[in-house]
Design an enzyme around this catalytic site. Structure first.
Site, short mmCIF file in Angstrom:
data_model
loop_
_atom_site.label_atom_id
_atom_site.label_comp_id
_atom_site.label_asym_id
_atom_site.label_seq_id
_atom_site.Cartn_x
_atom_site.Cartn_y
_atom_site.Cartn_z
N GLY A 91 0.87 -1.17 0.04
CA GLY A 91 -0.04 -0.08 -0.08
C GLY A 91 0.72 1.06 0.07
N GLY A 125 0.15 6.72 1.27
CA GLY A 125 1.23 5.83 0.63
C GLY A 125 2.64 6.38 0.98
N ASP A 262 1.07 -11.28 7.23
CA ASP A 262 1.48 -10.42 6.13
C ASP A 262 2.99 -9.93 6.41
OD1 ASP A 262 -0.68 -9.03 7.75
OD2 ASP A 262 0.36 -7.33 6.82
N ASN A 263 3.21 -10.09 7.69
CA ASN A 263 4.69 -9.48 8.19
C ASN A 263 5.68 -10.60 8.38
OD1 ASN A 263 3.76 -6.82 8.06
ND2 ASN A 263 3.21 -6.77 10.14
#
Length: 474
Positions: A91, A125, A262-263
């Site tokens: 992202g 972002g 996701d990490n």
């Protein structure tokens, strides 16, 4: 003069897999580019001489993002605090490029703070400068501790004011380029399972084995499918890597803070540093992230969480790897973890190749002493590094003679003295070297980081930041 960073032989390994795994994106344009950090230690790994790479080369390549295309925002999902989130993906960063190192291994350049992507949702972002500074410091101190970690290649201040709920705002902005083995995550595979694409799972798994577990292919015995015998071995090796990684964190006193799937990297590498913290004292309940209200990712829970994340990954890999085999592999996690943690803690205490029973007893006494006394975790190991003397073998009274709570350290002192009796003069000298090697001079507890940031934000004084990095390296 051409830019050496743009002249590298970029290898489109992820791009070659096809558009099912990423979106092509553009970088943001920034009003300012000030190079705040460049990691010259990494340049030789990709065949570059630091003297040939100028500051303006970093800015052109990693601030203005000239010449290298396309940039890839990778797609992934993940379990976040136990809940599945299908609305994730890169992202605020992208895969800038992949290069082959002088060791013939594949490495990623991944950005953070480089602008909006299809996965930014309502976010801007961007990366705060403080977030960039924190990641540089985390990666370098963990590397100094021997942790298998991504590292920051460059940090560039970009001249924007950002609004954040957890920082005084507006706060300064930055863009970072991260150097790592891979940006493929557990969540990358979880996304493919979510969309019921076993074909894409197998394709990606073959890529991962080819690029990051290539040694396993030499062990396979099947001629029909060159990967078939590698799949179980891959998962077993991943279990071992993750167990070793979390043992390294625990020995270093590191609390990641947000151990969502996701990490977690599919290569078993530590990366993506957000609200991390190092424990000030030994406290199993210590929690790094202010929003971790339940303490799910507390310091002592990290091994269990990593094991649980490996178990969750089994569901995503079950289309390719036999479930029973994966379960048997995961059963080895605890042994892998305990072996690595024991070994690392013995090194920090100066010992090598102690009998397992001796090591376990010393470890138990060390943790009890650190818990009961609440002496600074990093302070204790630094003091051991500074004060250790071969003379301790002959005189127990010299061992932490000025410890403020002697009754709390005495059982530890007695056993440490007992173990020293088995060491020769040469072995005692080697202990001194190990204590120097495995106990960095500098810690990275919160007040240290805040002091560095205060100098930057109030006076634009970067010298404490550079001094801290030098102390980490020393």
């Amino acid at each position: 003069m051409s830019n050496p960073l743009l002249s590298l032989n970029y290898e489109p390994a992820i791009q070659a897999l096809g558009g099912d795994y990423y979106d092509e994106v553009l970088s943001a344009e920034f009003p300012q580019h000030i190079l705040r950090f460049r990691n010259d230690q990494l340049l030789p790994k990709i065949g570059l001489n630091s003297q040939d790479v100028k500051d303006e080369h970093f800015i052109e390549a990693f601030g203005k993002f000239h010449c290298v295309r396309p940039f890839l925002a990778l797609r992934y999902h993940g379990y976040q605090f136990g809940e599945y989130n299908p609305y994730l993906g890169d992202g605020r960063g992208f895969l800038y490029g992949q290069v082959r190192g002088v060791d013939d291994e594949l490495y990623d350049f991944g950005t953070k703070g480089s602008g909006r992507t299809p996965y930014s949702r309502s976010a801007d972002g961007r990366l705060t400068l403080k977030g960039g500074v924190r990641e540089v410091l985390a990666a370098e101190i963990l590397h100094r501790h021997g942790v298998r970690t991504s590292r920051c290649l460059s940090l560039i201040e970009t001249g924007e004011g950002l609004w954040r709920g957890d920082e005084p705002s507006p706060t300064r902005s930055s863009v970072m380029v991260r150097f790592s083995r891979s940006h493929i995550r557990f969540g990358t595979f979880e996304r493919l399972h979510f969309y019921k694409r076993p074909d894409l799972t197998k394709k990606l798994l073959n890529h991962v084995i080819n690029c990051y577990y290539s040694n396993l292919k030499k062990e396979n015995i099947s001629q029909k499918d060159p990967f078939q015998d590698c799949y179980f071995l891959f998962y077993l090796e991943l279990v071992k890597r993750i167990a070793k990684l979390v043992a390294q964190w625990m020995a270093a006193g590191f609390c990641h803070g947000v151990l969502n799937t996701d990490n977690m990297s599919i290569t078993g590498e530590s990366f993506d540093y957000g609200p991390y913290s190092f424990i000030p004292t030994y406290n199993p309940k210590f929690t790094a992230a202010y929003f971790d209200y339940s303490g799910l990712y507390r310091y002592s829970h990290q091994p269990l969480v990593c094991k649980s994340n490996l178990q969750l990954l089994q569901e995503a890999l079950a289309a390719v790897i036999d479930r029973k085999n994966m379960r048997s592999a995961l059963e080895k996690f605890d042994d892998f973890y305990l072996h690595e943690y024991r070994q690392l803690m013995m090194r920090r205490l100066g010992f090598k190749k102690l009998a397992e029973a001796d090591a376990d007893k010393l470890l138990q006494l060390t943790i009890k002493m650190l818990t009961d006394s609440q002496v600074g975790y990093h302070d204790f190991f630094l003091e051991l590094r500074q004060k250790f003397s071969p003379e301790w073998r002959d005189d127990i009274s010299q061992i932490f003679a000025d410890f403020e709570q002697p009754e709390l350290i005495d059982p530890w002192r007695q056993y440490y003295y007992h173990l020293l009796q088995t060491y020769s003069d040469n072995e005692l000298e080697e202990m001194t070297e190990r204590l120097q090697q495995y106990n960095p001079q500098q810690s990275l507890i919160r007040p240290v980081i805040e002091s560095v940031w205060e100098a930057i934000t109030l006076e634009d004084n970067w010298q404490p930041f550079y001094d801290l990095l030098q102390q980490i390296y020393d």
